[in-house]
Design a protein around this motif. Structure first.
Motif, PDB file in Angstrom:
ATOM      1  N   ASN A   1       0.848  -1.197   0.000  1.00 33.21           N
ATOM      2  CA  ASN A   1       0.000   0.000   0.000  1.00 33.21           C
ATOM      3  C   ASN A   1       0.881   1.244   0.000  1.00 33.21           C
ATOM      4  O   ASN A   1       2.052   1.208   0.388  1.00 33.21           O
ATOM      5  CB  ASN A   1      -0.956  -0.006   1.206  1.00 33.21           C
ATOM      6  N   ILE A   2       0.323   2.336  -0.432  1.00 35.14           N
ATOM      7  CA  ILE A   2       1.084   3.565  -0.616  1.00 35.14           C
ATOM      8  C   ILE A   2       1.649   4.096   0.691  1.00 35.14           C
ATOM      9  O   ILE A   2       2.727   4.701   0.726  1.00 35.14           O
ATOM     10  CB  ILE A   2       0.210   4.647  -1.303  1.00 35.14           C
ATOM     11  N   GLU A   3       0.957   3.819   1.795  1.00 37.82           N
ATOM     12  CA  GLU A   3       1.441   4.285   3.094  1.00 37.82           C
ATOM     13  C   GLU A   3       2.780   3.637   3.451  1.00 37.82           C
ATOM     14  O   GLU A   3       3.667   4.274   4.023  1.00 37.82           O
ATOM     15  CB  GLU A   3       0.414   3.993   4.190  1.00 37.82           C
ATOM     16  N   ARG A   4       2.926   2.358   3.102  1.00 38.04           N
ATOM     17  CA  ARG A   4       4.176   1.662   3.415  1.00 38.04           C
ATOM     18  C   ARG A   4       5.323   2.244   2.589  1.00 38.04           C
ATOM     19  O   ARG A   4       6.432   2.429   3.084  1.00 38.04           O
ATOM     20  CB  ARG A   4       4.044   0.163   3.129  1.00 38.04           C
ATOM     21  N   VAL A   5       5.050   2.526   1.316  1.00 36.20           N
ATOM     22  CA  VAL A   5       6.071   3.110   0.455  1.00 36.20           C
ATOM     23  C   VAL A   5       6.450   4.503   0.962  1.00 36.20           C
ATOM     24  O   VAL A   5       7.621   4.869   0.998  1.00 36.20           O
ATOM     25  CB  VAL A   5       5.581   3.183  -1.008  1.00 36.20           C
ATOM     26  N   GLN A   6       5.456   5.267   1.376  1.00 38.21           N
ATOM     27  CA  GLN A   6       5.721   6.602   1.906  1.00 38.21           C
ATOM     28  C   GLN A   6       6.583   6.528   3.169  1.00 38.21           C
ATOM     29  O   GLN A   6       7.465   7.366   3.386  1.00 38.21           O
ATOM     30  CB  GLN A   6       4.399   7.317   2.201  1.00 38.21           C
ATOM     31  N   ALA A   7       6.320   5.511   3.984  1.00 40.46           N
ATOM     32  CA  ALA A   7       7.102   5.334   5.206  1.00 40.46           C
ATOM     33  C   ALA A   7       8.556   5.007   4.869  1.00 40.46           C
ATOM     34  O   ALA A   7       9.487   5.490   5.519  1.00 40.46           O
ATOM     35  CB  ALA A   7       6.490   4.224   6.060  1.00 40.46           C
ATOM     36  N   MET A   8       8.758   4.180   3.826  1.00 36.82           N
ATOM     37  CA  MET A   8      10.112   3.846   3.397  1.00 36.82           C
ATOM     38  C   MET A   8      10.846   5.086   2.902  1.00 36.82           C
ATOM     39  O   MET A   8      12.027   5.290   3.200  1.00 36.82           O
ATOM     40  CB  MET A   8      10.068   2.797   2.278  1.00 36.82           C
ATOM     41  N   VAL A   9      10.132   5.911   2.152  1.00 32.11           N
ATOM     42  CA  VAL A   9      10.726   7.135   1.628  1.00 32.11           C
ATOM     43  C   VAL A   9      11.158   8.051   2.778  1.00 32.11           C
ATOM     44  O   VAL A   9      12.262   8.593   2.790  1.00 32.11           O
ATOM     45  CB  VAL A   9       9.732   7.871   0.703  1.00 32.11           C
ATOM     46  N   ALA A  10      10.274   8.186   3.762  1.00 28.34           N
ATOM     47  CA  ALA A  10      10.586   9.027   4.920  1.00 28.34           C
ATOM     48  C   ALA A  10      11.777   8.460   5.693  1.00 28.34           C
ATOM     49  O   ALA A  10      12.642   9.211   6.174  1.00 28.34           O
ATOM     50  CB  ALA A  10       9.368   9.134   5.828  1.00 28.34           C
ATOM     51  N   HIS A  11      11.812   7.141   5.792  1.00 31.19           N
ATOM     52  CA  HIS A  11      12.892   6.459   6.507  1.00 31.19           C
ATOM     53  C   HIS A  11      14.227   6.721   5.816  1.00 31.19           C
ATOM     54  O   HIS A  11      15.247   6.973   6.466  1.00 31.19           O
ATOM     55  CB  HIS A  11      12.593   4.962   6.553  1.00 31.19           C
ATOM     56  N   ALA A  12      14.213   6.644   4.474  1.00 30.01           N
ATOM     57  CA  ALA A  12      15.438   6.885   3.708  1.00 30.01           C
ATOM     58  C   ALA A  12      15.935   8.307   3.918  1.00 30.01           C
ATOM     59  O   ALA A  12      17.138   8.553   4.059  1.00 30.01           O
ATOM     60  CB  ALA A  12      15.183   6.624   2.228  1.00 30.01           C
ATOM     61  N   GLN A  13      15.004   9.235   3.958  1.00 25.53           N
ATOM     62  CA  GLN A  13      15.388  10.630   4.189  1.00 25.53           C
ATOM     63  C   GLN A  13      15.930  10.819   5.602  1.00 25.53           C
ATOM     64  O   GLN A  13      16.847  11.622   5.818  1.00 25.53           O
ATOM     65  CB  GLN A  13      14.184  11.542   3.949  1.00 25.53           C
ATOM     66  N   ASP A  14      15.385  10.077   6.536  1.00 26.06           N
ATOM     67  CA  ASP A  14      15.841  10.175   7.927  1.00 26.06           C
ATOM     68  C   ASP A  14      17.298   9.762   8.094  1.00 26.06           C
ATOM     69  O   ASP A  14      17.987  10.250   8.999  1.00 26.06           O
ATOM     70  CB  ASP A  14      14.962   9.310   8.841  1.00 26.06           C
ATOM     71  N   ILE A  15      17.764   8.838   7.245  1.00 23.31           N
ATOM     72  CA  ILE A  15      19.156   8.393   7.382  1.00 23.31           C
ATOM     73  C   ILE A  15      20.109   9.276   6.576  1.00 23.31           C
ATOM     74  O   ILE A  15      21.303   8.988   6.472  1.00 23.31           O
ATOM     75  CB  ILE A  15      19.340   6.914   6.964  1.00 23.31           C
ATOM     76  N   GLY A  16      19.573  10.351   5.999  1.00 22.49           N
ATOM     77  CA  GLY A  16      20.428  11.321   5.338  1.00 22.49           C
ATOM     78  C   GLY A  16      20.546  11.191   3.835  1.00 22.49           C
ATOM     79  O   GLY A  16      21.483  11.732   3.238  1.00 22.49           O
ATOM     80  N   VAL A  17      19.606  10.459   3.212  1.00 25.33           N
ATOM     81  CA  VAL A  17      19.633  10.319   1.754  1.00 25.33           C
ATOM     82  C   VAL A  17      18.401  11.023   1.194  1.00 25.33           C
ATOM     83  O   VAL A  17      17.299  10.484   1.225  1.00 25.33           O
ATOM     84  CB  VAL A  17      19.631   8.836   1.327  1.00 25.33           C
ATOM     85  N   PRO A  18      18.557  12.230   0.694  1.00 26.59           N
ATOM     86  CA  PRO A  18      17.403  13.009   0.228  1.00 26.59           C
ATOM     87  C   PRO A  18      16.813  12.508  -1.087  1.00 26.59           C
ATOM     88  O   PRO A  18      17.494  11.856  -1.883  1.00 26.59           O
ATOM     89  CB  PRO A  18      17.985  14.417   0.061  1.00 26.59           C
ATOM     90  N   ARG A  19      15.556  12.808  -1.286  1.00 24.84           N
ATOM     91  CA  ARG A  19      14.910  12.478  -2.558  1.00 24.84           C
ATOM     92  C   ARG A  19      15.675  13.133  -3.704  1.00 24.84           C
ATOM     93  O   ARG A  19      16.201  14.221  -3.561  1.00 24.84           O
ATOM     94  CB  ARG A  19      13.483  13.034  -2.589  1.00 24.84           C
TER      95      ARG A  19
END
Length: 200
Positions: free
Chosen positions: A26-44
């Protein structure tokens, strides 16, 4: 959603082939992954974003925090240096603690590299210790100690070049002066490194 993160069709295809479940999530899980990636310092939008999504797919914030602490302790890195490492090489989060420990011991203790030097070139942690790092280290060390190579040669360069280029630049030019160099290097790449090369 993935396109809005700066991923092109090829990036999305590679990510989906490696992780088919992404297409049915679901899109919420993908959004959470995206946010998680940004949290570790890798920007979109950065070129490592796809790799960051792959690296953190099954890692909780607690596991990532534990890995960050291990990296700081093992390589004597500051918070800022770990941030540089993760942003440039997110896959480091997937490496085992034992593997990271063995590479740290060799690169810092044996090769004499500074922790900061490694932090800004984290891709070297992706290379095989036994199959690439050690054999090339032994060859370069021998060449420097015997005056065949200047001491200012960049260590990372010797690791990142292809096998063909390494042979052309570090082995072939010294066939006469060091007749056993190629043979001993080949043995080292097979994990059969003697206590000292037969560089005579």
């Amino acid at each position: 959603m993935l396109r809005s993160c700066g991923l092109g069709d090829t990036d999305i295809a590679k990510l989906s082939i490696a992780h088919p479940w992404l297409l049915t999530s679901n899109i919420e899980r993908v959004q959470a992954m995206v946010a998680h990636a940004q949290d570790i310092g890798v920007p979109r939008g950065c070129r490592m974003f796809r790799h960051a999504l792959k690296a953190i797919k099954f890692l909780s914030k607690e596991k990532i925090a534990a890995k960050v602490e291990h990296l700081k302790k093992t390589f004597m890195w500051s918070d800022a240096e770990v941030g540089v490492v993760v942003s440039k090489f997110p896959s480091v989060l997937m490496r085992s603690n034992q593997m990271l420990q063995s590479k740290s011991e060799f690169l810092i203790s044996k090769a004499g590299l500074e922790p900061t030097y490694i932090a800004h070139r984290p891709a070297m942690l992706s290379y095989s210790l036994e199959g690439r790092i050690k054999p090339r280290h032994y060859v370069v060390k021998y060449l420097k100690e015997n005056g065949f190579l200047d001491h200012g040669r960049d260590y990372y360069y010797t690791l990142c070049i292809s096998e063909k280029v390494f042979m052309e630049r570090f082995i072939c030019p010294h066939k006469e002066a060091a007749p056993h160099l190629a043979e001993d290097y080949a043995s080292a790449c097979r994990g059969e490194v003697p206590s000292s090369f037969r560089f005579t």
